[in-house]
Design a protein around this motif. Structure first.
Motif, PDB file in Angstrom:
ATOM      1  N   GLN A  65       0.852  -1.191   0.000  1.00  0.00           N
ATOM      2  CA  GLN A  65       0.000   0.000   0.000  1.00  0.00           C
ATOM      3  C   GLN A  65       0.885   1.236   0.000  1.00  0.00           C
ATOM      4  O   GLN A  65       1.740   1.395   0.864  1.00  0.00           O
ATOM      5  N   GLU A  68      -3.663   6.224  -0.051  1.00  0.00           N
ATOM      6  CA  GLU A  68      -5.084   5.877  -0.097  1.00  0.00           C
ATOM      7  C   GLU A  68      -5.432   5.410  -1.510  1.00  0.00           C
ATOM      8  O   GLU A  68      -5.211   6.133  -2.475  1.00  0.00           O
ATOM      9  N   ASP A  69      -5.941   4.209  -1.630  1.00  0.00           N
ATOM     10  CA  ASP A  69      -6.374   3.649  -2.910  1.00  0.00           C
ATOM     11  C   ASP A  69      -5.245   3.456  -3.909  1.00  0.00           C
ATOM     12  O   ASP A  69      -5.495   3.355  -5.115  1.00  0.00           O
ATOM     13  N   VAL A  71      -1.839   0.971  -4.657  1.00  0.00           N
ATOM     14  CA  VAL A  71      -0.947  -0.123  -4.310  1.00  0.00           C
ATOM     15  C   VAL A  71       0.169  -0.200  -5.342  1.00  0.00           C
ATOM     16  O   VAL A  71       0.001   0.194  -6.494  1.00  0.00           O
ATOM     17  N   HIS A 134      -6.100  -4.368  -7.390  1.00  0.00           N
ATOM     18  CA  HIS A 134      -6.221  -4.210  -5.939  1.00  0.00           C
ATOM     19  C   HIS A 134      -6.794  -5.454  -5.272  1.00  0.00           C
ATOM     20  O   HIS A 134      -6.324  -5.857  -4.198  1.00  0.00           O
TER      21      HIS A 134
END
Length: 367
Positions: A65, A68-69, A71, A134
């Protein structure tokens, strides 16, 4: 280095000074499986024909990660061997388990011959590729890429450089910054985004800033406000070149403000299709079915086709990967791609993600 020559396995895919047992076992399992198929009489694969892209199998060595959002994936050869070289700005085409193909910028270190790194932001209303990365990919899974890394955003390493990244647009820009620092160029980097939590590779950018004081600027919108393009361009050192990657509004703003800046050249890459500003309505006919699809002035042929043919493959949506290629049996095509040769166009090939037809014309497709 000649990558066709025998190479030794790296000590470890994660940098540890010992043999990577996971990758060794994975490679051994694959070797046994292939041998088993051979014993059952499965014929060997034929080598690809001339001009056929080579499909290279890789394994997800690490998934992390990054924001936020967002990867990142580190991809390696199953046997730990070297990977083809790449330069800042390059991307790979990733084959996902569903069959989707998506192109992602390489954001690791070009000197690392054993791993490719990509980063993917989840797009809630996208075509499903980012959600699959994801949700479906995990450490140890195998994926494939098409051929070698390709570069549609090459870094020319001018003496004076301004690098502008918006959000996930940092992916091709980060290797450029490292290369500029390595070469001793006069460079600046500005990274914008909604918030610090949404901006990937914060730790790496902090390290880069510490090593090169005054050259890296982080500008979250919720702290500094949405920056004006002219303000971004004012950071350029001397009359240098600008490299920009990010959302369409940012790129369009930089392009408009470029003429009033002291920049000497502008290079940019979009991670979404450019808006259609000069389109004219035309029609598509699906083969001999007689079904006719109207294409309005503000939509692409691919968008319309995909609604009628959900399985039609696509990837870049910008006219350079060739994944969405269709054949036109009748009609005049206004070619706007950066991929097809004159011979391919004459034979009826079309990339509907960007190419169109003159106003009111009908293209008959072999689909």
């Amino acid at each position: 280095m000649d990558i066709s020559a025998p190479v030794t396995r790296p000590p470890d895919l994660y940098g540890r000074p010992r043999s990577d047992s996971f990758m060794r076992k994975l490679a051994d399992f694959s070797d046994h499986a292939v041998a088993g198929l051979a014993r059952r009489g499965t014929p060997p694969r034929r080598p690809p024909a001339t001009g056929t892209p080579v499909i290279r199998e890789l394994v997800v060595a690490a998934k992390q990660q990054e924001a936020e959002d967002v990867v990142s994936l580190r991809l390696a050869a199953p046997d730990g061997g070297v990977l083809p070289r790449w330069q800042p700005g390059a991307h790979i085409e990733l084959h996902l388990p569903s069959g989707r193909k998506r192109q992602y910028s390489l954001c690791g270190d070009p000197a690392d011959r054993y791993r490719y790194r990509i980063a993917v932001r989840r797009i809630a209303d996208g075509g499903g590729g980012s959600a699959e990365v994801h949700d479906a990919l995990a450490d140890g899974m195998r994926v494939a890429v098409t051929g070698r890394p390709r570069n549609a955003f090459p870094f020319a390493a001018e003496a004076s450089i301004l690098l502008i990244a918006g959000g996930i647009g940092i992916t091709p820009i980060l290797p450029m910054a490292r290369e500029a620092a390595r070469r001793g160029l006069d460079w600046r980097l500005v990274h914008t985004g909604r918030s610090r939590g949404s901006m990937p590779f914060a730790a790496e950018l902090a390290e880069l800033a510490a090593a090169a004081p005054g050259r890296v600027s982080i500008r979250p919108d919720d702290e500094s406000g949405v920056p004006e393009a002219a303000d971004l361009l004012s950071s350029i050192p001397a009359a240098g070149a600008v490299y920009c990657c990010g959302p369409a509004p940012m790129i369009d703003g930089v392009r408009r403000a470029f003429g009033g800046s002291r920049a000497s050249a502008l290079h940019f890459e979009r991670f979404a299709p450019a808006p259609i500003t000069d389109g004219r309505p035309f029609e598509l006919q699906l083969g001999d079915t007689g079904r006719v699809l109207p294409v309005p002035y503000d939509r692409s042929a691919l968008d319309v086709l995909h609604e009628a043919l959900p399985d039609l493959p696509f990837s870049c949506r910008q006219g350079f990967c060739g994944t969405c290629r269709v054949r036109v049996a009748h009609g005049h095509v206004d070619h706007r791609d950066r991929r097809l040769t004159a011979t391919e166009r004459a034979a009826g090939a079309m990339l509907p993600c960007v190419s169109r037809a003159p106003e009111g014309e009908r293209l008959v497709l072999e689909v």
